[in-house]
Design a protein around this motif. Structure first.
Motif, mmCIF file in Angstrom:
data_model
loop_
_atom_site.group_PDB
_atom_site.id
_atom_site.type_symbol
_atom_site.label_atom_id
_atom_site.label_comp_id
_atom_site.label_asym_id
_atom_site.label_seq_id
_atom_site.Cartn_x
_atom_site.Cartn_y
_atom_site.Cartn_z
ATOM 1 N N PRO A 19 0.814 -1.215 0.000
ATOM 2 C CA PRO A 19 0.000 0.000 0.000
ATOM 3 C C PRO A 19 0.845 1.262 0.000
ATOM 4 C CG PRO A 19 -0.114 -1.131 2.121
ATOM 5 C CD PRO A 19 0.554 -2.063 1.175
ATOM 6 N N MET A 20 0.274 2.278 -0.625
ATOM 7 C CA MET A 20 0.969 3.553 -0.756
ATOM 8 C C MET A 20 0.472 4.513 0.321
ATOM 9 S SD MET A 20 2.824 2.940 -3.431
ATOM 10 C CE MET A 20 3.402 4.595 -3.768
ATOM 11 N N SER A 24 1.662 3.230 5.662
ATOM 12 C CA SER A 24 1.756 1.899 5.079
ATOM 13 C C SER A 24 2.419 0.906 6.024
ATOM 14 C CB SER A 24 2.574 1.963 3.784
ATOM 15 O OG SER A 24 2.768 0.676 3.272
ATOM 16 N N TRP A 37 -9.284 4.290 7.032
ATOM 17 C CA TRP A 37 -8.114 4.483 6.164
ATOM 18 C C TRP A 37 -6.933 3.656 6.669
ATOM 19 C CZ3 TRP A 37 -5.290 5.164 2.247
ATOM 20 C CH2 TRP A 37 -4.024 5.745 2.282
ATOM 21 N N LEU A 41 -5.220 0.231 5.124
ATOM 22 C CA LEU A 41 -3.795 0.090 4.833
ATOM 23 C C LEU A 41 -3.211 -1.121 5.548
ATOM 24 C CD1 LEU A 41 -2.266 3.675 4.935
ATOM 25 C CD2 LEU A 41 -2.738 2.263 2.951
ATOM 26 N N LEU A 44 -4.241 -4.283 3.811
ATOM 27 C CA LEU A 44 -3.524 -4.443 2.544
ATOM 28 C C LEU A 44 -2.073 -4.833 2.785
ATOM 29 C CD1 LEU A 44 -4.086 -4.232 -0.458
ATOM 30 C CD2 LEU A 44 -3.551 -1.811 -0.361
ATOM 31 N N PRO A 49 -6.145 -8.237 0.794
ATOM 32 C CA PRO A 49 -6.764 -7.192 -0.036
ATOM 33 C C PRO A 49 -8.291 -7.247 -0.028
ATOM 34 C CG PRO A 49 -5.766 -8.913 -1.392
ATOM 35 C CD PRO A 49 -5.312 -9.155 0.003
ATOM 36 N N LEU A 56 -11.251 0.723 2.584
ATOM 37 C CA LEU A 56 -10.749 1.794 1.727
ATOM 38 C C LEU A 56 -11.901 2.542 1.056
ATOM 39 C CD1 LEU A 56 -7.698 -0.088 0.186
ATOM 40 C CD2 LEU A 56 -7.630 1.821 1.826
ATOM 41 N N LEU A 68 -4.600 9.043 -1.923
ATOM 42 C CA LEU A 68 -4.012 7.735 -1.634
ATOM 43 C C LEU A 68 -5.068 6.668 -1.370
ATOM 44 C CD1 LEU A 68 -1.013 8.775 0.651
ATOM 45 C CD2 LEU A 68 -0.923 7.951 -1.713
ATOM 46 N N ASN A 72 -4.843 3.144 -3.259
ATOM 47 C CA ASN A 72 -4.701 1.864 -2.587
ATOM 48 C C ASN A 72 -5.887 0.948 -2.838
ATOM 49 O OD1 ASN A 72 -2.139 1.670 -0.889
ATOM 50 N ND2 ASN A 72 -2.842 3.755 -0.476
ATOM 51 N N LEU A 75 -4.942 -0.625 -6.013
ATOM 52 C CA LEU A 75 -3.922 -1.647 -5.799
ATOM 53 C C LEU A 75 -4.537 -2.920 -5.225
ATOM 54 C CD1 LEU A 75 -0.952 0.445 -4.352
ATOM 55 C CD2 LEU A 75 -1.198 -0.481 -6.651
ATOM 56 N N ALA A 76 -5.471 -2.761 -4.280
ATOM 57 C CA ALA A 76 -6.120 -3.941 -3.694
ATOM 58 C C ALA A 76 -6.886 -4.715 -4.761
ATOM 59 C CB ALA A 76 -7.054 -3.510 -2.559
#
Length: 787
Positions: A19-20, A24, A37, A41, A44, A49, A56, A68, A72, A75-76
């Motif tokens: 995660p970004m 993280s 949030w 994170l 993740l 995920p 998220l 972000l 994220n 990304l998940a």
């Protein structure tokens, strides 16, 4: 004989990063509980995920995390392989963070994975405009340049990335691959070796190391080099991986598999090695072992399209088309309608008997910018089964379209133009054993006069059975070439001095039409093996046929010249140990039992409508459908719905899955009359039914595959079992069903009739085949120059 699914697609993509964001992986339990949030994170970062998704989304709704949060979320979703769902989240992140390189990089990765290189390049360059030192974007851009054939440009980008991050092993892997493509194996060995020094179980680096050493020093020296390293460092999995690659390149799949098992034991935690082992097991036909490994590999690398596609082909080989469709449809949702997925979806739908949907999928693939020759070949593989569009003229046009994508035929090799010398005949096939090709060609080839003809086999699939042993005994030369590409096989054939090539694969069943177009022999002939229509290739000179398959006037349907045999175009080998013919079951039961043991691709809606009319007119009659696909419960349910839609009563139709060959033959003891499907009629199934005493009602059409049964029935003296229209087909089935004494008498003498007929007369067929091949050779010799 159906077409086989297209092989694994090769797509390179980087897996989503952790995660970004500043939090993280560092959220404490208390803050995670208070903040969606931070909890998202943490989930993740912890490898969950799926659990991160709702957290998220809640963070986005609450405005937590700024841009972000959608990044994220994207990304998940990528980690779960849900690429299509990831796009809106990443686009939101790109808008929210106009200076951040990660959103356009991720969007560019997805575009590349979904087969849109132009969009991928634009997004990757956008990422680099935001951050010129973004190494993953540079690596992805280099991969696009490589795939476009711009090797020098790709190398320059990789050099730039390596200067920024010299410790990133994937950059060295790419550098090794590029060096190999530049014909610099020494540089490739150095780059791949550097990766293995840091990551001893890196499968990609090990494969490249093996290929580069093989390219530079040859197979023997490469194996010795790898063996020395393995001796010096026996706990490094990479050397076993390299040895596996070299063994596979040398056509030794058993040795390659053993090396991969060693690598998996040395590095049991390496998902990439387990994936390689799964792929090797799949290639070895050991699907039950391969399937769980491939599913595990997909879970670890959800953005690898090749793994998903290979799992689909494994399910195909295990006769599970509905499971195959589920894998393909999930992949299409993630990666978009990429040709490789659509092609295999077409084949799965076709084998379920859903010809219209199959053809639509094949045509979308053929129209796709990335479809190419393979997509046109897949269309040609499913079109013959279509009830309306699978006619001879359409098949010729489709064959010519496939041929146009393959490119024009090469010039034939030079051979001594002696019309009467002994000829070397090449057999190109994946079916030289217990396979329809084997049952319909072996006896005739054994009877081909050895004084005039020498046989050389180019086997595309290793088979070990009593029939393959007979093929080997008849052939003076035997080469296992399935692991080699078209160019290498063609070069080998030319070196071996093949005079006449018999193509026994066509557009399916592992056929190699691209090899035929390379014209490794001066005379090339199509015979059996997906011999359903003209192939449309200018590299094929002749179609081996007979006057029933292609009567005078049918020449207009063929790009090839017609090389007619005097009887039938095949010679059937009756199975040794077949059970004796049983008495007519209707005499004891008081009703007729019809049967169809063909694959469901041949069972069209019009066939079902005809069968429904037959059963409606015979209220006590039964119908048995037996084929491998019906062993899958989901397939049976799907087929049962189609039967019901056409008015076929469920209680009177038996759906049975595939059984061993001996048991299949024994099942004919329960069948009074076989109902042949159309327009793609039975070939081997007709021969087997007749041998077991079961006559076949068939309907003839104008394509080659629509006349298989006509040829075989005519060859055994039963032309009156052939209908000319669907109404005649129904009437003929009813008339035969009402004549039980006639059926019983025919059944009692049918095996003897077949045994005495040209269908099984190998010496007679061998002489006819010899005369036909000699005619084709003399025709070529009479030409002053050229093909």
């Amino acid at each position: 004989m159906e077409a086989e699914p297209r092989g694994p697609a090769l797509h390179r993509g980087r897996e989503p990063r952790p995660p970004m964001g500043e939090a993280s992986g560092r959220a404490d339990p208390g803050s995670a509980a208070r903040s969606p949030w931070r909890a998202g994170l943490a989930a993740l970062a912890g490898g969950a995920p799926e659990a991160a998704l709702p957290l998220l989304r809640r963070a986005m709704e609450a405005g937590e995390g700024g841009g972000l949060a959608p990044l994220n979320l994207g990304l998940a979703l990528m980690q779960l392989g849900r690429l299509d769902d990831a796009v809106p989240a990443l686009e939101a992140a790109m808008r929210a963070m106009p200076a951040h390189a990660e959103p356009p990089f991720r969007l560019g990765t997805i575009a590349g994975l979904r087969g849109d290189p132009a969009a991928a390049e634009a997004l990757l360059r956008a990422a680099l405009a935001r951050d010129p030192g973004h190494v993953p974007a540079l690596a992805a851009l280099a991969a696009l340049e490589e795939e476009a054939g711009c090797i020098e440009a790709a190398g320059a980008i990789i050099d730039r990335a390596r200067a920024i991050d010299p410790a990133e092993p994937e950059l060295d892997v790419t550098a090794a691959r590029l060096a190999l493509r530049r014909e610099d194996p020494t540089a490739a060995i150095a780059a791949a070796g550097a990766v293995l020094a840091r990551r001893p179980a890196h499968a990609g680096a090990a494969r490249l190391f093996a290929r580069a050493w093989h390219r530079r020093d040859g197979a023997e020296a490469a194996l010795e080099a790898v063996a020395r390293r393995a001796t010096a460092d026996p706990l490094t999995a990479g050397w076993a991986l390299a040895a596996a690659e070299l063994q596979a390149m040398g056509g030794n799949p058993a040795a390659a598999l053993a090396e991969l098992r060693t690598a998996a034991m040395l590095a049991p935690e390496a998902a990439e090695i387990r994936a390689a082992l799964g792929l090797a097991l799949a290639d070895a036909g050991r699907g039950a072992e391969a399937e769980p490994l491939l599913r595990e590999a997909i879970a670890a690398r959800p953005t690898d399209l090749g793994l998903r596609n290979r799992l689909a082909t494994v399910l195909w080989a295990r006769h599970r088309p509905c499971a195959m469709l589920a894998v393909l449809e999930e992949a299409i949702r993630a990666f978009g309608p990429q040709p490789i997925l659509l092609m295999n979806r077409a084949l799965a739908l076709n084998v379920l008997g859903e010809q219209q949907a199959a053809l639509e999928a094949a045509e979308v693939a053929a129209a796709h910018r990335g479809g190419g020759a393979e997509a046109a070949m897949t269309r040609m593989a499913v079109l013959p089964y279509h009830p309306e569009r699978g006619h001879a003229a359409a098949l010729l046009a489709a064959g010519r379209e496939a041929a146009s994508r393959l490119g024009p035929a090469a010039a034939p090799p030079a051979r001594p133009r002696d019309p009467d010398r002994r000829l070397r005949i090449g057999l190109l096939s994946g079916g030289l054993g217990r396979h329809p090709v084997g049952w319909l060609t072996l006896a005739g080839l054994e009877a081909l006069p050895e004084a005039g003809f020498e046989l050389a086999a180019y086997s595309l699939k290793r088979r070990e059975d009593e029939m393959s042993a007979r093929f080997r005994a008849r052939c003076a030369l035997w080469r296992e070439v399935g692991h080699r590409d078209d160019a290498a096989i063609a070069a080998q054939m030319a070196e071996d001095g093949i005079d006449i090539l018999l193509d026994l694969g066509g557009y399916g069943d592992g056929g190699r039409p691209g090899l035929v177009q390379r014209r490794p022999a001066p005379v090339q002939v199509k015979w059996v093996g997906m011999q359903n229509a003209s192939m449309g290739l200018d590299g094929l000179d002749w179609m081996l046929t007979d006057a029933r398959e292609t009567p005078p006037g049918f020449e207009r349907f063929y790009a090839e010249r017609l090389l007619r045999l005097p009887d039938g175009y095949v010679c059937y080998t009756p199975p040794p140990g077949a059970p004796p013919v049983a008495p007519l079951p209707a005499l004891a039961r008081g009703h007729v039992t019809f049967g169809c043991f063909n694959n469901l691709a041949k069972v069209t809606p019009r066939v079902l409508a005809a069968w429904a009319r037959i059963l409606a007119a015979l209220p006590e009659a039964r119908l048995v459908l037996l084929t491998h696909v019906l062993g899958e419960a989901a397939a049976r349910e799907r087929v049962q719905e189609r039967l019901a839609a056409h008015g076929l009563p469920e209680a009177r139709v038996t759906l049975a899955g595939g059984v061993p060959h001996g048991a299949l033959l024994a099942t004919y003891a329960d069948i009074d009359i076989a109902l042949d499907p159309f327009p793609y009629t039975g070939g081997l199934t007709v021969c087997e039914a007749l041998w077991m005493g079961v006559p076949v009602v068939t309907l003839a059409g104008d394509s080659f595959c629509a006349r298989h049964a006509l040829s075989h029935l005519g060859n055994v003296g039963l032309p009156d079992w052939v209908a000319e229209s669907e109404a005649d087909y129904v009437a003929l089935a009813l008339a035969r069903a009402h004549d039980l004494p006639g059926l019983a008498a025919l059944r009692a003498g049918l095996r003897a009739r077949v045994a005495a007929s040209p269908l099984t007369d190998a010496p007679r067929f061998g002489q006819a085949l010899a005369a036909a091949l000699r005619h084709a050779w003399r025709d070529w010799c009479a030409r002053p120059t050229g093909p």
